[in-house]
Design an enzyme around this catalytic site. Structure first.
Site, PDB file in Angstrom:
ATOM      1  N   CYS A   1      -7.574  -1.201   0.403  1.00  0.00           N
ATOM      2  CA  CYS A   1      -6.660  -1.777   1.377  1.00  0.00           C
ATOM      3  C   CYS A   1      -7.463  -2.070   2.635  1.00  0.00           C
ATOM      4  O   CYS A   1      -8.151  -1.190   3.165  1.00  0.00           O
ATOM      5  CB  CYS A   1      -5.532  -0.789   1.681  1.00  0.00           C
ATOM      6  SG  CYS A   1      -4.430  -1.352   2.994  1.00  0.00           S
TER       7      CYS A   1
ATOM      8  N   CYS B   1       0.836  -1.194   0.000  1.00  0.00           N
ATOM      9  CA  CYS B   1       0.000   0.000   0.000  1.00  0.00           C
ATOM     10  C   CYS B   1       0.875   1.250   0.000  1.00  0.00           C
ATOM     11  O   CYS B   1       1.920   1.289   0.644  1.00  0.00           O
ATOM     12  CB  CYS B   1      -0.907  -0.011   1.232  1.00  0.00           C
ATOM     13  SG  CYS B   1      -2.072   1.367   1.264  1.00  0.00           S
TER      14      CYS B   1
ATOM     15  N   CYS C   1      -7.286  -5.122 -11.123  1.00  0.00           N
ATOM     16  CA  CYS C   1      -6.670  -4.065 -11.914  1.00  0.00           C
ATOM     17  C   CYS C   1      -6.316  -2.934 -10.958  1.00  0.00           C
ATOM     18  O   CYS C   1      -7.192  -2.240 -10.451  1.00  0.00           O
ATOM     19  CB  CYS C   1      -7.674  -3.626 -12.983  1.00  0.00           C
ATOM     20  SG  CYS C   1      -6.972  -2.641 -14.283  1.00  0.00           S
TER      21      CYS C   1
ATOM     22  N   CYS D   1       1.227   2.448   6.431  1.00  0.00           N
ATOM     23  CA  CYS D   1       0.390   1.260   6.233  1.00  0.00           C
ATOM     24  C   CYS D   1       1.270   0.092   5.796  1.00  0.00           C
ATOM     25  O   CYS D   1       1.401  -0.888   6.498  1.00  0.00           O
ATOM     26  CB  CYS D   1      -0.705   1.528   5.185  1.00  0.00           C
ATOM     27  SG  CYS D   1      -1.775   0.085   4.924  1.00  0.00           S
TER      28      CYS D   1
ATOM     29  N   CYS E   1      -5.988   0.305   5.733  1.00  0.00           N
ATOM     30  CA  CYS E   1      -6.159   1.768   5.805  1.00  0.00           C
ATOM     31  C   CYS E   1      -7.338   2.287   4.981  1.00  0.00           C
ATOM     32  O   CYS E   1      -7.609   3.471   4.984  1.00  0.00           O
ATOM     33  CB  CYS E   1      -4.888   2.474   5.376  1.00  0.00           C
ATOM     34  SG  CYS E   1      -4.589   2.437   3.593  1.00  0.00           S
TER      35      CYS E   1
END
Length: 131
Positions: free
Chosen positions: A105, A54, A129, A59, A108
């Site tokens: 994610c 990320c 994607c 994170c 986060c």
């Protein structure tokens, strides 16, 4: 005459958010739901073994591994499987058939891209994607 500044332009010019890493000048724009231009990311061409993490500073959640990456021809890094439960899917709406299911994610809540059901059949059949 005053010109409006687009969110993408602002993200390119003002990347002083303390929660963003310098990995990408468009990180703030993308993590908040934007999309980078197709074929613009150097990550699209990465083939060596490693992890995609990320972009939000602090994170660093491992999202995808290069052994699940493939060339989908779309212009964005594409994967057939995320790492564990590190990528969550947002419930789709009536436009999901066209734009795919949003991926975020799990740690986060940053926007990552979209998942489609046209990935490699011999793997998962899914295409993540990712921006």
């Amino acid at each position: 005459q005053r010109r409006r500044t687009s969110a993408r332009h602002a993200a390119e010019e003002e990347d002083d958010d303390p929660y963003l890493s310098p990995r990408s000048r468009l990180a703030g724009y993308v993590l908040n739901g934007g999309t980078e231009p197709a074929f613009s990311s150097p990550l699209n061409d990465i083939k060596q073994s490693g992890d995609f993490v990320c972009a939000r500073k602090g994170c660093d959640s491992v999202l995808f591994r290069t052994d699940t990456k493939y060339d989908s021809g779309t212009g964005w890094p594409s994967f057939w499987d995320p790492v564990d439960d590190n990528v969550k899917l947002e419930k789709g709406n009536f436009m999901s058939f066209m734009f795919g299911t949003e991926c975020k994610c799990a740690k986060c809540d940053g926007h990552l891209g979209h998942r489609f059901d046209d990935g490699p059949i011999m793997k998962s059949g899914k295409r993540y994607c990712i921006n």
